[in-house]
Design an enzyme around this catalytic site. Structure first.
Site, PDB file in Angstrom:
ATOM      1  N   HIS A 264     -52.712 -23.321  23.096  1.00  0.00           N
ATOM      2  CA  HIS A 264     -51.992 -23.395  24.384  1.00  0.00           C
ATOM      3  C   HIS A 264     -50.635 -22.692  24.287  1.00  0.00           C
ATOM      4  O   HIS A 264     -49.680 -23.275  23.781  1.00  0.00           O
ATOM      5  CB  HIS A 264     -51.788 -24.859  24.778  1.00  0.00           C
TER       6      HIS A 264
ATOM      7  N   GLU B 229     -48.604 -22.223  26.622  1.00  0.00           N
ATOM      8  CA  GLU B 229     -47.652 -22.811  27.581  1.00  0.00           C
ATOM      9  C   GLU B 229     -46.914 -24.026  27.024  1.00  0.00           C
ATOM     10  O   GLU B 229     -45.893 -24.437  27.564  1.00  0.00           O
ATOM     11  CB  GLU B 229     -48.405 -23.199  28.873  1.00  0.00           C
TER      12      GLU B 229
ATOM     13  N   GLY C 264     -30.634 -36.284  51.890  1.00  0.00           N
ATOM     14  CA  GLY C 264     -29.707 -36.229  50.760  1.00  0.00           C
ATOM     15  C   GLY C 264     -30.458 -35.969  49.469  1.00  0.00           C
ATOM     16  O   GLY C 264     -29.853 -35.740  48.428  1.00  0.00           O
TER      17      GLY C 264
ATOM     18  N   VAL D 101     -33.038 -33.674  46.993  1.00  0.00           N
ATOM     19  CA  VAL D 101     -32.937 -32.257  46.654  1.00  0.00           C
ATOM     20  C   VAL D 101     -33.749 -31.389  47.623  1.00  0.00           C
ATOM     21  O   VAL D 101     -33.250 -30.390  48.151  1.00  0.00           O
ATOM     22  CB  VAL D 101     -33.463 -32.018  45.214  1.00  0.00           C
TER      23      VAL D 101
ATOM     24  N   SER E  73     -35.140 -31.789  50.745  1.00  0.00           N
ATOM     25  CA  SER E  73     -34.750 -31.613  52.148  1.00  0.00           C
ATOM     26  C   SER E  73     -33.401 -30.897  52.236  1.00  0.00           C
ATOM     27  O   SER E  73     -33.165 -30.112  53.149  1.00  0.00           O
ATOM     28  CB  SER E  73     -34.720 -32.945  52.892  1.00  0.00           C
ATOM     29  N   SER E  74     -32.530 -31.111  51.263  1.00  0.00           N
ATOM     30  CA  SER E  74     -31.221 -30.451  51.293  1.00  0.00           C
ATOM     31  C   SER E  74     -31.372 -28.940  51.146  1.00  0.00           C
ATOM     32  O   SER E  74     -30.768 -28.165  51.878  1.00  0.00           O
ATOM     33  CB  SER E  74     -30.329 -30.947  50.148  1.00  0.00           C
TER      34      SER E  74
ATOM     35  N   LYS F  84     -40.424 -27.884  41.422  1.00  0.00           N
ATOM     36  CA  LYS F  84     -39.150 -28.616  41.539  1.00  0.00           C
ATOM     37  C   LYS F  84     -37.999 -27.892  40.830  1.00  0.00           C
ATOM     38  O   LYS F  84     -36.901 -27.802  41.372  1.00  0.00           O
ATOM     39  CB  LYS F  84     -39.327 -30.016  40.933  1.00  0.00           C
TER      40      LYS F  84
END
Ligand code: XMP
Length: 513
Positions: free
Chosen positions: A171, A173, A226, A228, A230-231, A369
């Site tokens: 692997h 990765e 507030g 991450v 949606s901000s 993310k």
């Protein structure tokens, strides 16, 4: 929104590291999409992928029931890299042989490389790789040469340079494969000819430009929490269309200490956004009065959130678009075809798609993310907000066992603030992935001064995890725990006991409710 960068397809055969492969490819500045192994040859051709990677998977390549690939994929002239099961599948499909071994090769393994091969160009001749397999390629297909081997694995890697087909049993990765990123880069840059054009700064600029075109002079609304995602989503839209965007911040009163004011100050003062803060604490607390059942709390909060949001948005007149902070792991297909595992409760605060908008804008739909965080930093959102730990939509309501009252909220907010402060003072906020205080609902006997007390118990929860699906309790140094405990007892009224939760997930969950 379509991405215009060069793109690599990752075909998911159900391996546990499939998303990790995708993240690594993007770390090489190459955009990639993770799709089911069932993706058709027609779709692959239409998309114009520069390369294809087959992931690992739990099956045996010689087992009829395991997932297969269309052999036509190997004739498209697109470079293919098979990893683990993907490597075996390539071998089996092209006329080689995959066999079951007596010994399972698992963990860090010494591997020898043919550094004249394309994949291992500029690599060390001997190095450590991460293996996890029982089956192995016993005969390579016609036209392939062996390019790496280990003591128990005669074909740790193979390639057919004329057809641009490559395979690795190990692997690349996984971090334990010392030069894994180099092998991946060799495939992406030297075999596929990718130019590393996936950069966060260009993503941010391109997205703002495209949002401008898409939105035109129409109006957009966004529920800002507030958090991450949606901000960052809201700020991208704000950079594109400024005051045509209105953000509604439903403050349900269940946020951490001072958080509501922080969110308001960042987005209104620093970014001059059109922000409506709805102080709805009383409304939420009255709906939640006397409710003790966790799922019921979640449901009430979710429904009330939508109601408040709808009421506020109606006041604004006609709004064409709804902006949401959906990110890639929320939408990515899983390898074996069924829908991605999203806990229903994670959608609290999410809005139904049919609330009367012309369209939904999801600028982060293609990002992982860590990429969202990098985009946030590029946009100038303060680091403490961008790097913050996850916080559940229903907020402190699911960290107070039993019914919720204003008094209990105050106790928990103060205790939690102390814990967070001490974690930051000791650098634990950088290494522990989630940490918070819980008001356990247990009262116990204590002694303070000369008197007997009968008061609340606070539990501290801190976990390390990479995906929040499994987690280990964090080995927080005793002196930090001691400091937090002392401070909570001394500074927070009505608490006489602090305990530390030493349960991993599974069997426990991270949250207490
Ligand atoms: P559990 O408790 O299921 O939590 O181990 C895993 C992760 O999910 C978060 N979580 C939630 N997030 N709404 C959310 O938005 C929720 O109802 C919810 N419940 C749990 C939790 O904080 C952890 O990061």
């Amino acid at each position: 929104m379509e991405i215009k960068n060069e793109s690599v397809l990752i075909m998911d055969f159900g391996g546990q590291y499939s998303q990790l492969i995708a993240r690594r490819v993007r770390e090489c500045n190459v955009y990639c999409e993770l799709k089911s192994y069932k993706t058709s040859v027609e779709e692959i051709k239409a998309k114009g992928y520069k390369g294809i990677i087959f992931t690992g998977g739990p099956n045996s390549a010689y087992d009829d029931k395991g997932p297969k690939c269309d052999p036509e994929i190997f004739n498209l002239g697109i470079p293919v890299l098979g990893i683990c099961y993907g490597a075996q599948l390539m071998a089996q499909t092209l006329g080689g042989k995959v066999s079951s071994s007596e010994v399972k090769e698992y963990g860090k393994t010494d591997v020898e490389f043919d550094t004249s091969s394309l994949l291992f160009h500029a690599a060390e001749e001997k190095n450590i790789c991460w293996m996890s397999h029982t089956d192995y390629i016993s005969t390579v297909p016609h036209g392939f040469k062996i390019t790496a081997k280990s003591a128990d694995c005669p074909v740790a890697a193979m390639e057919n340079i004329e057809r641009s087909l490559f395979a690795m049993q190990f692997h690349p990765e996984v971090q334990h494969t010392t030069e894994g990123m180099l092998y991946l880069k060799n495939f992406l840059y030297n075999a596929c000819g990718c130019t590393a054009d996936w950069k966060m700064s260009s993503f941010v600029n391109d997205t703002i430009q495209r949002l401008k075109e898409e939105i035109g002079d129409k109006k957009v609304i966004c529920a800002l929490s507030g958090g991450v995602d949606s901000s960052v989503a809201a700020l991208l839209v704000h950079k594109a269309v400024g005051k045509q965007l209105t953000c509604i911040f439903v403050d349900h009163g269940l946020l951490r200490k001072d958080e509501g004011d922080q969110v308001e100050s960042i987005f209104r003062k620093q970014f001059d956004m059109n922000l409506i803060r709805v102080n709805a604490k009383d409304r939420f607390l009255s709906k939640l009065a006397g409710v003790t059942e966790p799922e019921k709390k979640r449901k009430i909060i979710g429904e009330e959130f939508i109601r408040v949001f709808e009421e506020e948005s109606k006041k604004l007149g006609k709004i064409e678009y709804l902006c949401q902070g959906t990110i890639y792991p929320d939408v990515v297909e899983s390898g074996v075809g069924e829908a991605a595992v999203i806990k229903s409760h994670h959608n609290v605060g999410g809005l139904p798609k049919d609330v009367g908008f012309e369209g939904i804008i999801e600028p982060l739909r293609n990002l992982f993310k860590d990429e969202v965080r990098r985009a946030g930093l590029k946009l100038g959102i303060p680091e403490f907000l961008v790097m913050r730990q996850p916080f559940p939509g229903p907020g402190l309501a699911i960290r107070i066992m039993g019914d919720i009252t204003d008094e209990k909220l105050e106790i928990l907010k103060d205790a939690d603030a102390i814990m967070r402060e001490e974690f930051a003072n000791n650098g634990l906020d950088k290494t522990v992935n989630q940490y918070f205080a819980v008001l356990t609902g247990i009262k116990s006997v204590g002694v303070m001064g000369d008197g007997r007390t009968y008061d609340n118990t606070i539990a501290l929860r801190a976990v390390t995890t990479s995906d929040f699906m499994t987690a280990d309790w964090a080995r927080v140094p005793y002196d930090v725990l001691e400091k937090i405990s002392n401070r909570i007892i001394n500074e927070v009224n009505n608490v006489n006991r602090v305990v530390y939760d030493i349960t991993s997930k599974p069997p426990a969950t991270i949250e207490w409710e």
